[in-house]
Design an enzyme around this catalytic site. Sequence first.
Site, PDB file in Angstrom:
ATOM      1  N   HIS A 129     100.269  45.689  18.447  1.00  0.00           N
ATOM      2  CA  HIS A 129      98.865  45.420  19.462  1.00  0.00           C
ATOM      3  C   HIS A 129      98.584  44.075  19.380  1.00  0.00           C
ATOM      4  CE1 HIS A 129      94.675  45.754  20.287  1.00  0.00           C
ATOM      5  NE2 HIS A 129      94.806  46.946  20.516  1.00  0.00           N
ATOM      6  N   ASP A 176      96.846  54.541  18.750  1.00  0.00           N
ATOM      7  CA  ASP A 176      97.200  55.580  19.235  1.00  0.00           C
ATOM      8  C   ASP A 176      98.145  56.340  18.406  1.00  0.00           C
ATOM      9  OD1 ASP A 176      96.246  54.836  21.935  1.00  0.00           O
ATOM     10  OD2 ASP A 176      97.600  53.129  21.498  1.00  0.00           O
TER      11      ASP A 176
END
Length: 253
Positions: A146, A194
């Site tokens: 990320h 996620d």
Amino acid sequence: MPLAAAQDLRAYNLQTASVARTGADLLRLLTAGFTAKAPSIEPIHAQLSAKWAGEPAAGKLIRAALVLCADHELNASTFTVRCVASTRATPYGAVMAGLAALQGPRHGGQTARVAALFDEVAAADSPEAAVAARMRRGERLPGFGHILYPDGDPRCQLLRRLLTTALGSNPELAMAVELAAAATENTGLQPNVDFSLVMLQRSLNLPETAPMGIFAIGRCAGWIAHAQEQYAHPELIRPRARYVGEQPQLARD
């Protein structure tokens, strides 16, 4: 949602309190869509837990995941919601635009790609073998990395701790932990939100729609708050663009 929007004239009232009421209706409607039941005033995590019938601890864990998904700065879907709200479209229009952005495979739709990775791990000899197969094919590992969290997504870290505390020894959770360790060791990337939503779904034996459902419903609450703020400002969001390509050649006589 378009049908509900057409019947809800109060949604055109964009005062803060009215937007909050419309937002609550939208959350109930979205929850109803994922539970295939009529909209209810029952707490959302209780509705999802009752429908999805996971582990006894599912309700509190789903609630935590909803809260963790609620807001995350001006990500693609939230910025879309604010742009639409700046036009003075109703909250229905703003949320529908956010959902359209969220379902993209580089946003909330990433959870489906993470689920496919989990399936590969289940069919492989080990999590390390599944990671190695992906890397040899030159494929990325969905659910890892990320841009804002090079040292690890705090949302994933918290949800993992909560799952471990609530479930203790759980085969699906153990597999997810092994997968995360193998991926991080070989790529240097940490699991993100996620990944954690699919980890939650598999560990609690929830339906396949659960990761996207939790993401969408949780984020919808944040979208409504962003819309409230945007309605309070008269400006239309209108970024500028500067052309940097080749200048056209003018025809000469």
